[in-house]
Design a protein around this motif. Structure first.
Motif, PDB file in Angstrom:
ATOM      1  N   TYR A  34       0.823  -1.216   0.000  1.00  0.00           N
ATOM      2  CA  TYR A  34       0.000   0.000   0.000  1.00  0.00           C
ATOM      3  C   TYR A  34       0.857   1.266   0.000  1.00  0.00           C
ATOM      4  O   TYR A  34       0.457   2.288  -0.580  1.00  0.00           O
ATOM      5  N   LEU A  35       2.020   1.195   0.623  1.00  0.00           N
ATOM      6  CA  LEU A  35       2.937   2.343   0.540  1.00  0.00           C
ATOM      7  C   LEU A  35       3.413   2.536  -0.900  1.00  0.00           C
ATOM      8  O   LEU A  35       3.563   3.666  -1.367  1.00  0.00           O
ATOM      9  N   MET A  36       3.637   1.440  -1.615  1.00  0.00           N
ATOM     10  CA  MET A  36       4.046   1.527  -3.020  1.00  0.00           C
ATOM     11  C   MET A  36       2.910   2.033  -3.894  1.00  0.00           C
ATOM     12  O   MET A  36       3.137   2.760  -4.856  1.00  0.00           O
ATOM     13  N   ILE A  37       1.686   1.634  -3.563  1.00  0.00           N
ATOM     14  CA  ILE A  37       0.520   2.158  -4.304  1.00  0.00           C
ATOM     15  C   ILE A  37       0.505   3.681  -4.210  1.00  0.00           C
ATOM     16  O   ILE A  37       0.221   4.371  -5.191  1.00  0.00           O
ATOM     17  N   ALA A  38       0.839   4.203  -3.026  1.00  0.00           N
ATOM     18  CA  ALA A  38       0.845   5.655  -2.822  1.00  0.00           C
ATOM     19  C   ALA A  38       2.088   6.317  -3.397  1.00  0.00           C
ATOM     20  O   ALA A  38       2.202   7.542  -3.386  1.00  0.00           O
ATOM     21  N   GLY A  39       3.043   5.515  -3.892  1.00  0.00           N
ATOM     22  CA  GLY A  39       4.254   6.070  -4.488  1.00  0.00           C
ATOM     23  C   GLY A  39       5.203   6.679  -3.472  1.00  0.00           C
ATOM     24  O   GLY A  39       5.856   7.689  -3.750  1.00  0.00           O
ATOM     25  N   LEU A  40       5.288   6.069  -2.301  1.00  0.00           N
ATOM     26  CA  LEU A  40       6.167   6.593  -1.248  1.00  0.00           C
ATOM     27  C   LEU A  40       7.529   5.898  -1.323  1.00  0.00           C
ATOM     28  O   LEU A  40       7.611   4.669  -1.219  1.00  0.00           O
ATOM     29  N   PRO A  41       8.602   6.657  -1.502  1.00  0.00           N
ATOM     30  CA  PRO A  41       9.930   6.055  -1.698  1.00  0.00           C
ATOM     31  C   PRO A  41      10.391   5.139  -0.571  1.00  0.00           C
ATOM     32  O   PRO A  41      11.040   4.123  -0.818  1.00  0.00           O
ATOM     33  N   CYS A  96      13.383   1.853 -10.742  1.00  0.00           N
ATOM     34  CA  CYS A  96      12.644   1.899  -9.481  1.00  0.00           C
ATOM     35  C   CYS A  96      11.141   1.804  -9.718  1.00  0.00           C
ATOM     36  O   CYS A  96      10.425   1.121  -8.975  1.00  0.00           O
ATOM     37  N   GLN A  97      10.674   2.472 -10.755  1.00  0.00           N
ATOM     38  CA  GLN A  97       9.240   2.498 -11.031  1.00  0.00           C
ATOM     39  C   GLN A  97       8.679   1.125 -11.412  1.00  0.00           C
ATOM     40  O   GLN A  97       7.500   0.857 -11.210  1.00  0.00           O
ATOM     41  N   VAL A  98       9.540   0.248 -11.936  1.00  0.00           N
ATOM     42  CA  VAL A  98       9.065  -1.088 -12.322  1.00  0.00           C
ATOM     43  C   VAL A  98       8.555  -1.857 -11.103  1.00  0.00           C
ATOM     44  O   VAL A  98       7.656  -2.692 -11.212  1.00  0.00           O
ATOM     45  N   ALA A 116       3.214  -3.806 -10.082  1.00  0.00           N
ATOM     46  CA  ALA A 116       2.334  -4.813  -9.482  1.00  0.00           C
ATOM     47  C   ALA A 116       1.420  -4.210  -8.411  1.00  0.00           C
ATOM     48  O   ALA A 116       0.210  -4.492  -8.413  1.00  0.00           O
ATOM     49  N   PRO A 117       1.940  -3.371  -7.496  1.00  0.00           N
ATOM     50  CA  PRO A 117       1.026  -2.737  -6.538  1.00  0.00           C
ATOM     51  C   PRO A 117      -0.054  -1.880  -7.206  1.00  0.00           C
ATOM     52  O   PRO A 117      -1.204  -1.872  -6.761  1.00  0.00           O
ATOM     53  N   LYS A 118       0.305  -1.184  -8.296  1.00  0.00           N
ATOM     54  CA  LYS A 118      -0.701  -0.373  -8.992  1.00  0.00           C
ATOM     55  C   LYS A 118      -1.771  -1.252  -9.633  1.00  0.00           C
ATOM     56  O   LYS A 118      -2.959  -0.920  -9.618  1.00  0.00           O
ATOM     57  N   LEU A 119      -1.356  -2.393 -10.183  1.00  0.00           N
ATOM     58  CA  LEU A 119      -2.317  -3.345 -10.751  1.00  0.00           C
ATOM     59  C   LEU A 119      -3.208  -3.914  -9.646  1.00  0.00           C
ATOM     60  O   LEU A 119      -4.418  -4.094  -9.845  1.00  0.00           O
ATOM     61  N   PHE A 120      -2.621  -4.160  -8.489  1.00  0.00           N
ATOM     62  CA  PHE A 120      -3.388  -4.643  -7.338  1.00  0.00           C
ATOM     63  C   PHE A 120      -4.463  -3.629  -6.958  1.00  0.00           C
ATOM     64  O   PHE A 120      -5.603  -3.989  -6.676  1.00  0.00           O
ATOM     65  N   ARG A 121      -4.102  -2.341  -6.941  1.00  0.00           N
ATOM     66  CA  ARG A 121      -5.091  -1.307  -6.616  1.00  0.00           C
ATOM     67  C   ARG A 121      -6.212  -1.270  -7.641  1.00  0.00           C
ATOM     68  O   ARG A 121      -7.397  -1.187  -7.294  1.00  0.00           O
ATOM     69  N   GLY A 180     -11.890   2.064  -6.437  1.00  0.00           N
ATOM     70  CA  GLY A 180     -12.670   3.216  -5.973  1.00  0.00           C
ATOM     71  C   GLY A 180     -11.927   4.140  -5.020  1.00  0.00           C
ATOM     72  O   GLY A 180     -12.478   5.161  -4.608  1.00  0.00           O
ATOM     73  N   PHE A 181     -10.698   3.790  -4.665  1.00  0.00           N
ATOM     74  CA  PHE A 181      -9.940   4.587  -3.703  1.00  0.00           C
ATOM     75  C   PHE A 181      -8.707   5.199  -4.354  1.00  0.00           C
ATOM     76  O   PHE A 181      -8.058   4.563  -5.182  1.00  0.00           O
ATOM     77  N   THR A 182      -8.387   6.415  -3.956  1.00  0.00           N
ATOM     78  CA  THR A 182      -7.211   7.083  -4.515  1.00  0.00           C
ATOM     79  C   THR A 182      -5.939   6.534  -3.864  1.00  0.00           C
ATOM     80  O   THR A 182      -5.987   6.040  -2.731  1.00  0.00           O
ATOM     81  N   PRO A 183      -4.801   6.612  -4.560  1.00  0.00           N
ATOM     82  CA  PRO A 183      -3.536   6.187  -3.951  1.00  0.00           C
ATOM     83  C   PRO A 183      -3.234   6.935  -2.652  1.00  0.00           C
ATOM     84  O   PRO A 183      -2.707   6.352  -1.702  1.00  0.00           O
ATOM     85  N   GLY A 184      -3.584   8.231  -2.599  1.00  0.00           N
ATOM     86  CA  GLY A 184      -3.330   9.017  -1.392  1.00  0.00           C
ATOM     87  C   GLY A 184      -4.115   8.497  -0.197  1.00  0.00           C
ATOM     88  O   GLY A 184      -3.591   8.437   0.926  1.00  0.00           O
ATOM     89  N   PHE A 185      -5.380   8.119  -0.422  1.00  0.00           N
ATOM     90  CA  PHE A 185      -6.215   7.580   0.658  1.00  0.00           C
ATOM     91  C   PHE A 185      -5.639   6.268   1.175  1.00  0.00           C
ATOM     92  O   PHE A 185      -5.506   6.065   2.386  1.00  0.00           O
ATOM     93  N   LEU A 186      -5.258   5.379   0.262  1.00  0.00           N
ATOM     94  CA  LEU A 186      -4.671   4.094   0.658  1.00  0.00           C
ATOM     95  C   LEU A 186      -3.323   4.299   1.339  1.00  0.00           C
ATOM     96  O   LEU A 186      -2.989   3.601   2.299  1.00  0.00           O
ATOM     97  N   GLY A 187      -2.564   5.288   0.853  1.00  0.00           N
ATOM     98  CA  GLY A 187      -1.273   5.591   1.461  1.00  0.00           C
ATOM     99  C   GLY A 187      -1.419   6.098   2.887  1.00  0.00           C
ATOM    100  O   GLY A 187      -0.605   5.759   3.754  1.00  0.00           O
ATOM    101  N   PHE A 188      -2.449   6.904   3.139  1.00  0.00           N
ATOM    102  CA  PHE A 188      -2.701   7.407   4.494  1.00  0.00           C
ATOM    103  C   PHE A 188      -2.892   6.252   5.466  1.00  0.00           C
ATOM    104  O   PHE A 188      -2.290   6.211   6.553  1.00  0.00           O
TER     105      PHE A 188
END
Length: 198
Positions: free
Chosen positions: A60-67, A142-144, A148-153, A159-167
């Motif tokens: 979920y941290l990767m879904i939000a794009g957090l390094p 790094c982006q590769v 998979a996390p983005k596909l999982f989302r 229905g949820f934004t990456p920011g919401f899931l990242g929170f």
């Protein structure tokens, strides 16, 4: 560094192996241990699931794009095998159990997971830089890891934004760190490597 096509193939293979070794097999083993009333294996698997939740948080941290998700990914791979081998009393109880298919397959899975996580940490070492610099994080290599996390989302949380899931992932990580800190600084000195005295 391998070519982008080879790297993408290796990363996706790693994610597939992670699903098998860190999710499906321990889930099957836990259900089997519950049915067989193998309490020691149950207890060790419950501890494993608590520790391995860091891997789910990482997704979920990767879904939000957090390094820093690259750091939690490596940490999860280090901690999962430790959770399976750390407890001296549980290991002794398992060793002393008579032969059973559950014991054999559990032991084989435990060794396989240890080797998988060890190889995974070595594979991820060159990518730890992704967790420290935004320019490195933005690179294709790094982006590769985020594909998979983005596909999982898209598949399960469209229905949820990456920011919401990242929170929620950050909140879960804070709780995880607090719980781990409590164990290390308060419980570990008292109970040592004995899980049965918790």
């Amino acid at each position: 560094m391998p070519s982008s096509a080879l790297l993408q193939s290796l990363v996706w293979t790693d994610y597939r192996l992670a699903v098998v070794f860190t999710v499906l097999l321990p889930l099957v083993l836990l259900v089997w241990a519950l049915v067989a009333q193998a309490e020691v294996i149950q207890q060790l698997l419950v501890i494993y699931w608590k520790v391995s939740s860091l891997l789910a948080i990482t997704v979920y941290l990767m879904i939000a794009g957090l390094p820093f998700s690259f750091l939690t990914a490596a940490m999860a791979r280090v901690m999962m095998p430790i959770s399976l081998w750390f407890w001296a009393d549980l290991n002794e109880e398992i060793r002393e159990q008579p032969f059973s298919w559950l014991k054999l397959i559990f032991t084989a899975w435990r060794w396989a997971l240890t080797f998988y996580c060890g190889a995974g940490v070595l594979f991820q070492l060159p990518f730890l830089r992704c967790g420290f610099a935004r320019t490195a994080f933005a690179s294709d290599s790094c982006q590769v890891w985020l594909e998979a996390p983005k596909l999982f989302r898209q598949s399960f949380h469209a229905g949820f934004t990456p920011g919401f899931l990242g929170f929620w992932a950050i909140l879960a990580l804070i709780i995880y760190i607090l719980t781990l800190s409590y164990f290390i600084f308060f419980k570990l000195g008292r109970q040592g490597r004995s899980a049965l005295n918790q």
